[in-house]
Design a protein around this motif. Structure first.
Motif, PDB file in Angstrom:
ATOM      1  N   TRP A 144       0.970  -1.173  -0.128  1.00  0.00           N
ATOM      2  CA  TRP A 144       0.131   0.097  -0.016  1.00  0.00           C
ATOM      3  C   TRP A 144       0.934   1.193  -0.041  1.00  0.00           C
ATOM      4  CZ3 TRP A 144      -4.984   0.861  -1.281  1.00  0.00           C
ATOM      5  CH2 TRP A 144      -5.249   1.998  -1.232  1.00  0.00           C
ATOM      6  N   ASP A 145       1.839   1.064   0.949  1.00  0.00           N
ATOM      7  CA  ASP A 145       2.788   2.304   1.035  1.00  0.00           C
ATOM      8  C   ASP A 145       3.421   2.561  -0.504  1.00  0.00           C
ATOM      9  OD1 ASP A 145       1.992   2.757   3.347  1.00  0.00           O
ATOM     10  OD2 ASP A 145       3.734   2.230   4.601  1.00  0.00           O
ATOM     11  N   ALA A 146       3.901   1.600  -0.992  1.00  0.00           N
ATOM     12  CA  ALA A 146       4.788   1.598  -2.443  1.00  0.00           C
ATOM     13  C   ALA A 146       3.818   2.302  -3.427  1.00  0.00           C
ATOM     14  CB  ALA A 146       5.071   0.338  -2.573  1.00  0.00           C
ATOM     15  N   GLN A 147       2.500   1.891  -3.237  1.00  0.00           N
ATOM     16  CA  GLN A 147       1.640   2.556  -4.500  1.00  0.00           C
ATOM     17  C   GLN A 147       1.493   3.997  -4.323  1.00  0.00           C
ATOM     18  OE1 GLN A 147      -1.758   3.514  -4.606  1.00  0.00           O
ATOM     19  NE2 GLN A 147      -1.811   3.387  -2.441  1.00  0.00           N
ATOM     20  N   VAL A 148       1.405   4.538  -3.305  1.00  0.00           N
ATOM     21  CA  VAL A 148       1.181   5.902  -3.057  1.00  0.00           C
ATOM     22  C   VAL A 148       2.228   6.742  -3.863  1.00  0.00           C
ATOM     23  CG1 VAL A 148       1.063   7.924  -1.354  1.00  0.00           C
ATOM     24  CG2 VAL A 148       0.139   5.611  -0.741  1.00  0.00           C
ATOM     25  N   THR A 149       1.884   7.674  -4.803  1.00  0.00           N
ATOM     26  CA  THR A 149       2.585   8.561  -5.725  1.00  0.00           C
ATOM     27  C   THR A 149       2.073   9.831  -5.690  1.00  0.00           C
ATOM     28  OG1 THR A 149       3.031   6.569  -6.954  1.00  0.00           O
ATOM     29  CG2 THR A 149       3.834   8.522  -7.833  1.00  0.00           C
ATOM     30  N   ASP A 150       3.047  10.892  -5.510  1.00  0.00           N
ATOM     31  CA  ASP A 150       2.531  12.146  -5.196  1.00  0.00           C
ATOM     32  C   ASP A 150       1.422  12.658  -4.329  1.00  0.00           C
ATOM     33  OD1 ASP A 150       4.380  12.597  -7.373  1.00  0.00           O
ATOM     34  OD2 ASP A 150       3.208  12.308  -9.077  1.00  0.00           O
ATOM     35  N   GLY A 151       1.402  11.733  -3.186  1.00  0.00           N
ATOM     36  CA  GLY A 151       0.462  11.872  -2.311  1.00  0.00           C
ATOM     37  C   GLY A 151      -1.007  11.285  -2.694  1.00  0.00           C
ATOM     38  N   GLN A 152      -0.981  10.598  -3.935  1.00  0.00           N
ATOM     39  CA  GLN A 152      -2.331   9.982  -4.061  1.00  0.00           C
ATOM     40  C   GLN A 152      -2.067   8.584  -3.742  1.00  0.00           C
ATOM     41  OE1 GLN A 152      -4.842  11.933  -4.976  1.00  0.00           O
ATOM     42  NE2 GLN A 152      -4.273  13.645  -6.242  1.00  0.00           N
ATOM     43  N   ASN A 153      -3.330   7.771  -4.213  1.00  0.00           N
ATOM     44  CA  ASN A 153      -3.391   6.421  -4.092  1.00  0.00           C
ATOM     45  C   ASN A 153      -3.716   6.150  -5.709  1.00  0.00           C
ATOM     46  OD1 ASN A 153      -3.275   5.885  -1.396  1.00  0.00           O
ATOM     47  ND2 ASN A 153      -5.398   6.436  -1.288  1.00  0.00           N
ATOM     48  N   ILE A 154      -2.681   5.389  -6.398  1.00  0.00           N
ATOM     49  CA  ILE A 154      -2.818   5.385  -7.749  1.00  0.00           C
ATOM     50  C   ILE A 154      -3.176   3.977  -8.008  1.00  0.00           C
ATOM     51  CG2 ILE A 154      -0.997   6.940  -8.101  1.00  0.00           C
ATOM     52  CD1 ILE A 154       0.798   4.592  -9.021  1.00  0.00           C
ATOM     53  N   ALA A 155      -3.136   2.822  -7.144  1.00  0.00           N
ATOM     54  CA  ALA A 155      -3.661   1.584  -7.368  1.00  0.00           C
ATOM     55  C   ALA A 155      -4.062   0.976  -6.184  1.00  0.00           C
ATOM     56  CB  ALA A 155      -2.349   0.835  -7.940  1.00  0.00           C
ATOM     57  N   VAL A 156      -4.857  -0.231  -6.372  1.00  0.00           N
ATOM     58  CA  VAL A 156      -5.244  -0.984  -5.210  1.00  0.00           C
ATOM     59  C   VAL A 156      -4.540  -2.500  -5.522  1.00  0.00           C
ATOM     60  CG1 VAL A 156      -7.197  -2.276  -4.171  1.00  0.00           C
ATOM     61  CG2 VAL A 156      -7.649   0.250  -5.011  1.00  0.00           C
ATOM     62  N   PRO A 157      -3.609  -2.891  -4.559  1.00  0.00           N
ATOM     63  CA  PRO A 157      -2.779  -3.994  -4.472  1.00  0.00           C
ATOM     64  C   PRO A 157      -3.786  -5.111  -4.312  1.00  0.00           C
ATOM     65  CG  PRO A 157      -2.396  -2.734  -2.544  1.00  0.00           C
ATOM     66  CD  PRO A 157      -3.391  -1.841  -3.207  1.00  0.00           C
ATOM     67  N   LEU A 158      -3.367  -6.062  -5.180  1.00  0.00           N
ATOM     68  CA  LEU A 158      -4.091  -7.320  -4.907  1.00  0.00           C
ATOM     69  C   LEU A 158      -3.248  -8.334  -4.200  1.00  0.00           C
ATOM     70  CD1 LEU A 158      -6.251  -9.494  -5.736  1.00  0.00           C
ATOM     71  CD2 LEU A 158      -5.089 -10.025  -7.845  1.00  0.00           C
ATOM     72  N   ASP A 159      -1.933  -8.221  -4.385  1.00  0.00           N
ATOM     73  CA  ASP A 159      -0.771  -9.343  -3.905  1.00  0.00           C
ATOM     74  C   ASP A 159       0.528  -8.444  -3.649  1.00  0.00           C
ATOM     75  OD1 ASP A 159       0.435  -9.484  -6.244  1.00  0.00           O
ATOM     76  OD2 ASP A 159      -0.751 -10.876  -7.067  1.00  0.00           O
ATOM     77  N   THR A 160       1.424  -9.319  -3.120  1.00  0.00           N
ATOM     78  CA  THR A 160       2.794  -9.315  -3.240  1.00  0.00           C
ATOM     79  C   THR A 160       3.320 -10.480  -3.734  1.00  0.00           C
ATOM     80  OG1 THR A 160       2.843  -7.689  -1.185  1.00  0.00           O
ATOM     81  CG2 THR A 160       5.073  -8.586  -1.979  1.00  0.00           C
TER      82      THR A 160
END
Length: 446
Positions: A144-160
């Protein structure tokens, strides 16, 4: 070490690239499917969903799609699977630029960032999440933290999906490396790990560990390198400033690649094996360990008579780290009504609710109600390596980087040559610098 050559202009790069690449790329993206795969008009309630899943992943995703249709109706979803890697991301890019993207698409987390930087994705707000009963606290912190970009949520993670160590139980038992439960003993610390390789080699009479590195296989050498590189506490990013600077620590690069060559010279690691053969060596007891992504669990489970296990790659240099990526859901930029946006989020929520189906294919769920469930924790051998997701290290952000990317191909090819003893670590590093030069010099064309 930091390497920042002089920069080409964006115009110069695009002028050089158009003649060589633009026509094939456009030809490869005929028939975007926003209005139906073959131009048929779809109901506004029909979700158009693109993904790149084949093999066991594809079968499981189809089952999850069927779960969505069971709730929302047989015509509620049009799902299309495209070729993995750059061809897929080219299609997503061109369809979005042409205002005919899917409603929802899969993107590796490392490929979602360039799409976002190119203005091709819509942010996913907390209100979007709340509308379908989701919140930030429902997701594993790392992806979740890795997808945050420019202070925005850009994706919803399904897995690692981390790279892990598969082990042949019969071989490793004979080598004295299994505990009473049949799990691989802790092999953290370089000296302990090398002692284990020596013991396995005595059992097999040859190789102790396989790492695929020929036949066009560049991803695995990169994943193995990036794992051990980041196990150094002072490891620097390989790339910085969205791929504009090469900042790899040369000393660590040379240490890791030099150690790999040492293992090859001692006969512990293969010199040259393709993906399927490297895997088959573990299956048939010709080696004890096999380093690859956890998705190969499906293949291993299909081998009659094989007893195997899986574990996180040992920490050899003091800092737990494992190369990984995450499959995520993204919302390509398009004109959509509030109702259509809500339905897209309902589709994503349905997929997350079915994460247990996905987990059986090896991927570690990012959705905590499943990841923390007793059912998932009882899943074997998944339970033995799930902790690797907590130490996931993603590829550095770059418009030419990420899973299946140009960067991975260039660097992974040189790392494969190092393993083949065809080049020295120093020559591999020099080649990487030279071959990345044009990409370091070029702003994102998105």
């Amino acid at each position: 070490m930091e390497y920042t050559p002089g920069r080409l202009s964006r115009r110069g790069f695009l002028t050089a690239a158009v003649g060589a690449a633009a026509v094939p790329l456009l030809a490869g993206c005929s028939s975007p499917v926003a209005a139906g795969l073959f131009g048929a008009q779809l109901s506004p309630q029909t979700i158009v969903y693109w993904n790149l899943f084949g093999g066991g992943d594809g079968t499981r995703m189809e089952a999850m799609e069927a779960g969505y249709r069971k709730v929302y109706g047989p015509d509620s979803l049009q799902a299309t699977t495209f070729a993995w890697g750059n061809p897929y991301y080219t299609k997503v890019t061109l369809a979005t630029v042409g205002n005919r993207p899917p409603d929802v698409a899969i993107a590796h987390l490392t490929r979602a960032k360039p799409l976002w930087d190119g203005g091709l994705l819509e942010p996913i707000t907390e209100a979007d999440l709340a509308a379908v009963g989701l919140s930030v606290s429902d997701f594993s912190k790392r992806p979740w933290d890795a997808q945050v970009t420019d202070g925005q949520n850009i994706a919803v993670p399904l897995d690692t999906h981390p790279i892990v160590a598969f082990f042949n139980s019969d071989v490793c038992k004979k080598a004295g490396l299994l505990d009473s439960a049949g799990h691989l003993e802790q092999l953290d610390d370089l000296h302990r790990f090398e002692a284990a390789l020596a013991e396995i080699s005595k059992v097999t009479g040859g190789l102790a560990m396989t790492v695929a590195n020929v036949g066009g296989e560049t991803a695995t050498p990169w994943r193995v390198f990036w794992t051990f590189y980041n196990q150094h506490a002072n490891a620097t990013p390989f790339l910085s400033d969205n791929g504009a600077r090469l900042t790899v620590d040369e000393d660590i690069f040379l240490e890791v690649t030099g150690k790999l060559q040492d293992w090859v010279k001692k006969g512990w690691v293969n010199k040259a094996l393709d993906y399927a053969t490297a895997e088959s060596f573990m299956f048939t007891g010709k080696t004890g360990l096999y380093l690859e992504g956890e998705w190969e669990i499906t293949t291993a489970q299909s081998v009659k008579g094989l007893t195997f296990g899986m574990a996180p790659i040992p920490t050899l240099y003091g800092t737990p780290a494992t190369q990984a990526d995450s499959h995520t859901f993204v919302l390509p930029r398009k004109n959509r009504s509030d109702e259509q946006r809500l339905q897209a989020m309902k589709f994503i929520k349905s997929m997350l609710d079915q994460s247990m189906t996905w987990a059986k294919g090896g991927h570690v769920p990012a959705y905590l109600p499943v990841a923390d469930s007793a059912e998932y924790k009882a899943l074997e051998p998944q339970a033995q390596y799930a902790v690797a997701a907590e130490h996931a290290v993603y590829d550095d952000a770059a418009w030419y980087g990420g899973s299946g990317s140009t960067f991975e191909g260039i660097v992974g090819a040189q790392l494969g040559l190092v393993q083949q003893l065809a080049v020295s670590p120093q020559d591999a590093l020099a080649a990487i610098k030279n071959q990345l030069r044009v990409y370091l010099n070029t702003p994102s064309p998105l």
